[in-house]
Design a protein around this motif. Sequence first.
Motif, PDB file in Angstrom:
ATOM      1  N   ASP A   2       0.892  -1.179  -0.120  1.00 28.75           N
ATOM      2  CA  ASP A   2       0.098  -0.207  -0.176  1.00 28.75           C
ATOM      3  C   ASP A   2       0.943   1.424  -0.201  1.00 28.75           C
ATOM      4  O   ASP A   2       1.616   1.468   0.850  1.00 28.75           O
ATOM      5  CB  ASP A   2      -0.974   0.185   1.148  1.00 28.75           C
ATOM      6  CG  ASP A   2      -2.287  -0.253   1.115  1.00 28.75           C
ATOM      7  OD1 ASP A   2      -2.573  -0.474  -0.366  1.00 28.75           O
ATOM      8  OD2 ASP A   2      -3.347   0.138   1.873  1.00 28.75           O
ATOM      9  N   GLN A   3       0.677   2.151  -0.869  1.00 24.43           N
ATOM     10  CA  GLN A   3       1.370   3.581  -0.811  1.00 24.43           C
ATOM     11  C   GLN A   3       0.507   4.286  -0.348  1.00 24.43           C
ATOM     12  O   GLN A   3      -0.713   4.426  -0.745  1.00 24.43           O
ATOM     13  CB  GLN A   3       1.659   3.769  -2.538  1.00 24.43           C
ATOM     14  CG  GLN A   3       2.740   2.692  -3.122  1.00 24.43           C
ATOM     15  CD  GLN A   3       3.137   3.139  -4.498  1.00 24.43           C
ATOM     16  OE1 GLN A   3       2.368   3.668  -5.343  1.00 24.43           O
ATOM     17  NE2 GLN A   3       4.454   2.821  -4.922  1.00 24.43           N
ATOM     18  N   LYS A   4       0.945   5.051   0.552  1.00 26.24           N
ATOM     19  CA  LYS A   4       0.362   6.286   1.117  1.00 26.24           C
ATOM     20  C   LYS A   4       0.461   7.486   0.232  1.00 26.24           C
ATOM     21  O   LYS A   4       1.452   7.870  -0.375  1.00 26.24           O
ATOM     22  CB  LYS A   4       1.026   6.455   2.372  1.00 26.24           C
ATOM     23  CG  LYS A   4       0.873   5.421   3.342  1.00 26.24           C
ATOM     24  CD  LYS A   4       1.098   5.586   4.821  1.00 26.24           C
ATOM     25  CE  LYS A   4       0.909   4.546   5.658  1.00 26.24           C
ATOM     26  NZ  LYS A   4       1.190   4.819   7.328  1.00 26.24           N
ATOM     27  N   ALA A  98       4.045   9.738   8.005  1.00 22.51           N
ATOM     28  CA  ALA A  98       2.675   8.996   7.667  1.00 22.51           C
ATOM     29  C   ALA A  98       2.631   7.835   8.596  1.00 22.51           C
ATOM     30  O   ALA A  98       1.913   6.871   8.237  1.00 22.51           O
ATOM     31  CB  ALA A  98       2.477   8.681   6.295  1.00 22.51           C
ATOM     32  N   GLU A 100       4.672   5.509   9.939  1.00 19.20           N
ATOM     33  CA  GLU A 100       5.537   4.908   9.670  1.00 19.20           C
ATOM     34  C   GLU A 100       6.986   5.134   9.897  1.00 19.20           C
ATOM     35  O   GLU A 100       7.399   6.333   9.935  1.00 19.20           O
ATOM     36  CB  GLU A 100       5.461   4.067   8.217  1.00 19.20           C
ATOM     37  CG  GLU A 100       3.986   3.649   7.837  1.00 19.20           C
ATOM     38  CD  GLU A 100       3.528   2.416   8.354  1.00 19.20           C
ATOM     39  OE1 GLU A 100       4.615   1.315   8.610  1.00 19.20           O
ATOM     40  OE2 GLU A 100       2.334   2.044   8.692  1.00 19.20           O
ATOM     41  N   ARG A 128       6.847   3.664  -1.771  1.00 21.13           N
ATOM     42  CA  ARG A 128       6.216   3.869  -0.582  1.00 21.13           C
ATOM     43  C   ARG A 128       5.062   5.047  -0.563  1.00 21.13           C
ATOM     44  O   ARG A 128       4.185   4.790   0.120  1.00 21.13           O
ATOM     45  CB  ARG A 128       7.371   4.359   0.473  1.00 21.13           C
ATOM     46  CG  ARG A 128       8.554   3.398   0.874  1.00 21.13           C
ATOM     47  CD  ARG A 128       9.543   3.866   1.629  1.00 21.13           C
ATOM     48  NE  ARG A 128      10.536   3.111   2.022  1.00 21.13           N
ATOM     49  CZ  ARG A 128      11.488   3.517   2.433  1.00 21.13           C
ATOM     50  NH1 ARG A 128      12.021   4.762   2.591  1.00 21.13           N
ATOM     51  NH2 ARG A 128      12.776   2.571   2.580  1.00 21.13           N
ATOM     52  N   PHE A 129       5.433   5.985  -1.347  1.00 23.14           N
ATOM     53  CA  PHE A 129       4.512   6.982  -1.479  1.00 23.14           C
ATOM     54  C   PHE A 129       4.108   7.445  -2.846  1.00 23.14           C
ATOM     55  O   PHE A 129       4.777   7.254  -3.805  1.00 23.14           O
ATOM     56  CB  PHE A 129       5.058   8.239  -0.654  1.00 23.14           C
ATOM     57  CG  PHE A 129       5.344   7.796   0.607  1.00 23.14           C
ATOM     58  CD1 PHE A 129       4.726   7.814   1.669  1.00 23.14           C
ATOM     59  CD2 PHE A 129       6.701   7.618   1.023  1.00 23.14           C
ATOM     60  CE1 PHE A 129       5.060   7.705   3.127  1.00 23.14           C
ATOM     61  CE2 PHE A 129       7.474   7.363   2.220  1.00 23.14           C
ATOM     62  CZ  PHE A 129       6.496   7.462   3.301  1.00 23.14           C
ATOM     63  N   ALA A 139       0.195  13.626   5.094  1.00 25.90           N
ATOM     64  CA  ALA A 139       0.515  12.466   6.036  1.00 25.90           C
ATOM     65  C   ALA A 139       0.001  12.818   7.400  1.00 25.90           C
ATOM     66  O   ALA A 139      -0.166  11.812   8.203  1.00 25.90           O
ATOM     67  CB  ALA A 139       2.150  12.448   6.169  1.00 25.90           C
ATOM     68  N   TYR A 142      -2.440  10.166   8.620  1.00 19.47           N
ATOM     69  CA  TYR A 142      -2.051   8.793   8.995  1.00 19.47           C
ATOM     70  C   TYR A 142      -1.465   9.090  10.375  1.00 19.47           C
ATOM     71  O   TYR A 142      -1.592   7.897  10.899  1.00 19.47           O
ATOM     72  CB  TYR A 142      -0.780   8.721   7.942  1.00 19.47           C
ATOM     73  CG  TYR A 142      -1.263   8.463   6.522  1.00 19.47           C
ATOM     74  CD1 TYR A 142      -2.247   7.290   5.956  1.00 19.47           C
ATOM     75  CD2 TYR A 142      -0.795   9.222   5.538  1.00 19.47           C
ATOM     76  CE1 TYR A 142      -2.334   7.272   4.956  1.00 19.47           C
ATOM     77  CE2 TYR A 142      -1.167   9.224   4.225  1.00 19.47           C
ATOM     78  CZ  TYR A 142      -2.113   8.104   3.638  1.00 19.47           C
ATOM     79  OH  TYR A 142      -2.348   7.960   2.303  1.00 19.47           O
TER      80      TYR A 142
END
Length: 145
Positions: A2-4, A98, A100, A128-129, A139, A142
């Motif tokens: 999953d990309q944020k 975000a 993480e 990642r994003f 972010a 999140y």
Amino acid sequence: MDQKIIGRKEKISLPELGLRLVWAKVDTGAYTSSIHAENLEVVELDGKRVLKFQPLLPGHKAYTGDEVFFEHFREKKVKNSFGQAEVRYLIETTFELAGESYSAEFTLSDRSKMRNAILLGRKILKNRFLVDVSKVNLARPYRTK
């Protein structure tokens, strides 16, 4: 994976540098990420070569003046924003974005003439994003989850 979705500017934390929620510019044009550093010096500490520096500029809201020490560092040739090759120190450290935590490489450079003291390049962003250039601080939702 999953990309944020993040914006063109985000607040990140760099715990090993003592920095919490500092603005960073997201730059998909830059390959490497960089942090402004003052007073860089390789010193000997307990018989080991260690890189000593102060992150950010005096006058930056998050500037503490504290020196940080990195045992694991190397030199890397990079092209600066003007296309000229220069040698910079490179450290590997943890950054939080975000909600993480990630391990990433940052070069240390003089960003005093730039608007942003921290730049996130595409090597950190890849897989990642996703970046929404029309927004900032995406972010944040999140982080509050």
